[in-house]
Design a protein around this motif. Structure first.
Motif, mmCIF file in Angstrom:
data_model
loop_
_atom_site.group_PDB
_atom_site.id
_atom_site.type_symbol
_atom_site.label_atom_id
_atom_site.label_comp_id
_atom_site.label_asym_id
_atom_site.label_seq_id
_atom_site.Cartn_x
_atom_site.Cartn_y
_atom_site.Cartn_z
ATOM 1 N N TRP A 55 -76.448 -10.055 32.812
ATOM 2 C CA TRP A 55 -76.970 -10.208 31.460
ATOM 3 C C TRP A 55 -75.861 -10.508 30.453
ATOM 4 O O TRP A 55 -75.944 -11.459 29.674
ATOM 5 N N LYS A 84 -84.418 -13.138 33.035
ATOM 6 C CA LYS A 84 -85.157 -12.295 33.983
ATOM 7 C C LYS A 84 -85.784 -13.118 35.100
ATOM 8 O O LYS A 84 -85.791 -12.699 36.264
ATOM 9 N N TRP A 274 -86.106 1.842 40.610
ATOM 10 C CA TRP A 274 -85.774 0.754 39.675
ATOM 11 C C TRP A 274 -85.846 -0.608 40.357
ATOM 12 O O TRP A 274 -86.112 -1.617 39.697
ATOM 13 N N ASP A 327 -77.755 -4.744 36.383
ATOM 14 C CA ASP A 327 -78.424 -6.003 36.056
ATOM 15 C C ASP A 327 -79.748 -6.107 36.810
ATOM 16 O O ASP A 327 -80.755 -6.572 36.255
ATOM 17 N N GLY A 330 -82.178 -3.949 35.262
ATOM 18 C CA GLY A 330 -82.527 -4.483 33.949
ATOM 19 C C GLY A 330 -83.582 -5.563 33.963
ATOM 20 O O GLY A 330 -84.132 -5.894 32.914
ATOM 21 N N ALA A 333 -86.731 -4.525 32.247
ATOM 22 C CA ALA A 333 -86.825 -4.413 30.787
ATOM 23 C C ALA A 333 -87.810 -5.441 30.236
ATOM 24 O O ALA A 333 -87.962 -6.523 30.793
ATOM 25 N N LYS A 359 -74.518 -0.994 30.420
ATOM 26 C CA LYS A 359 -75.145 -2.285 30.717
ATOM 27 C C LYS A 359 -76.658 -2.213 30.550
ATOM 28 O O LYS A 359 -77.280 -3.143 30.022
ATOM 29 N N LEU A 360 -77.252 -1.116 30.985
ATOM 30 C CA LEU A 360 -78.691 -0.951 30.800
ATOM 31 C C LEU A 360 -79.040 -0.926 29.317
ATOM 32 O O LEU A 360 -80.004 -1.572 28.870
ATOM 33 N N ILE A 363 -79.129 -4.378 27.756
ATOM 34 C CA ILE A 363 -80.294 -5.192 28.125
ATOM 35 C C ILE A 363 -81.521 -4.774 27.328
ATOM 36 O O ILE A 363 -82.236 -5.614 26.764
ATOM 37 N N TRP A 364 -81.783 -3.469 27.253
ATOM 38 C CA TRP A 364 -82.970 -3.008 26.525
ATOM 39 C C TRP A 364 -82.816 -3.237 25.025
ATOM 40 O O TRP A 364 -83.770 -3.627 24.346
ATOM 41 N N LEU A 373 -85.794 2.889 26.865
ATOM 42 C CA LEU A 373 -84.807 3.267 27.869
ATOM 43 C C LEU A 373 -84.246 4.639 27.542
ATOM 44 O O LEU A 373 -83.821 4.902 26.413
#
Length: 401
Positions: A55, A84, A274, A327, A330, A333, A359-360, A363-364, A373
């Motif tokens: 991302w 995505k 996930w 990623d 993610g 998301a 990193k999460l 993305i959110w 998140l």
């Protein structure tokens, strides 16, 4: 004719002890090329992993890699959707397991009443090759209800799989094993029974090698993996496809509200949670416990995850040349996700967890969904899913489903 002398390499080394230093200066690796399950050059390989499809490296960037004009930090909504699509396609390509379209053909083979819910055993076609037995709990009442796909851990314990999460009323031997497992990892609770009491339909299915699909040993995992590779498949890819199929089955059941299906898992099950959220649009919310890290931060000498064998169930060869672990998560998301773990978990470094959480969050946040998140590290806890952790996770699920 001149006679030639043959001198062995050890003899040369004895005659010239400085030769070892000369080899080192010349870059010769020497006899100890493997150290702690890693090649001595692992750091160079690790440094070459740049996650070019990640991302933070792609969204909001132009073809030259510069921040695209007019895009906010993290990229536009359209860029996010495009990322995505490409990221999911990349994961799909590395599963070594093609799409599955067999009819589920579910059949109820047992149903019994319990306090506040019904216990059910079903069989269904998880793939065109495997018809499996699964366990379900259905709350009393009219429904449709929210649902949770329960994803069991690895634990190097293969005689029980789905039984780790739903109390096996149908087998006293497995009940004893499952109760011991619940005592060790879940504060003596069965996670599925807890959720059913809160009004959730729950479904648990054995992964290949566990429970009804057993016969696997710890030492046999490498052989199973190599044979599946030769057959054009992989343990991790097969498990990913089967988890997505189980989510799709839930969405077809009359007792289930297909818009409110969660994935819930601990340890390897947290990885599966996930992952199935990334691969299946049927998953509306995710609770992942004790499996999240940055890939590069996981690849350090002495880490418990580097012993092989069990890793084959969480390994898609070549994928991490493109995407980092967070990623992949993610891709789910902006749907709600709660990722948690223990501060003292021996499987993951503190740095790896911190990198993954950052990193999460990126993305959110870029999708204006930061509220969806939640990440948490529990102080003083290891690789475990305690009653307190469960209560917080389930309350979060209630709020998001």
């Amino acid at each position: 004719m001149k006679r030639r002398s043959v001198i062995s390499l050890p003899a040369v080394a004895l005659a010239a002890p400085h030769l070892a230093d000369a080899r080192a200066a010349a870059g010769f690796e020497g006899p100890s090329v493997i150290d702690g399950n890693l090649p001595v050059f692992y750091e160079r390989l690790r440094d070459e992993l740049t996650f070019p499809l990640g991302w933070s490296r792609t969204v909001g960037k132009d073809a030259a890699g510069n921040q695209a004009a007019g895009s906010r930090a993290g990229g536009s909504q359209a860029a996010g959707r495009d990322w995505k699509r490409r990221a999911r396609a990349t994961v799909e390509e590395h599963l070594q397991q093609g799409p599955e379209r067999a009819a589920f053909a579910p059949e109820v083979i047992d149903e019994q009443a319990a306090a506040g819910y019904r216990r059910r055993q079903i069989v269904f076609n998880v793939t065109r090759h495997s018809r499996v037995r699964a366990t379900m709990l259905i709350p009393d009442g009219a429904g449709p209800f929210p649902a949770a796909l329960l994803l069991h851990d690895h634990g190097a314990r293969f005689d029980i799989g789905k039984e780790k999460l739903i109390e096996p009323w149908y087998d006293e031997t497995r009940r004893a094993s499952a109760s011991a497992w619940a005592t060790k990892y879940f504060s003596g609770r069965f996670v599925g029974d807890q959720l059913a009491a809160r009004g959730y339909v729950v479904l648990a299915v054995d992964a290949l090698g566990w429970g009804d699909r057993g016969g696997l040993t710890y030492e046999g995992q490498q052989a199973l993996a190599s044979n599946l590779f030769n057959l054009g498949s992989s343990p991790a890819g097969l498990m990913a496809r089967e988890d997505a199929r189980a989510a799709a089955l839930l969405a077809t059941l009359p007792e289930v509200d297909p818009r409110r299906i969660a994935a819930v898992g601990f340890s390897m099950g947290g990885y599966r949670a996930w992952q199935v959220a990334a691969l299946s649009d049927h998953i509306a919310a995710t609770v992942s416990v004790c499996w999240m890290t940055g890939l590069k931060e996981m690849m350090v000498p002495g880490n418990n995850t580097l012993r092989g064998q069990s890793a084959f169930y969480m390994l898609h060869p070549g994928l991490y040349r493109h995407l980092d672990i967070p990623d992949v998560a993610g891709i789910a998301a902006p749907r709600p996700m709660f990722v948690m773990g223990g501060e003292l978990d021996p499987l993951f470094t503190a740095e790896g967890i911190a990198v993954a959480y950052r990193k999460l969050a990126l993305i959110w946040s870029a999708q204006r969904a930061s509220r969806n998140l939640r990440t948490k590290t529990w102080p003083g806890l290891g690789h475990i899913f305690t009653a307190e952790m469960q209560d917080e996770a389930f309350s979060w699920l209630d709020a998001n489903l």
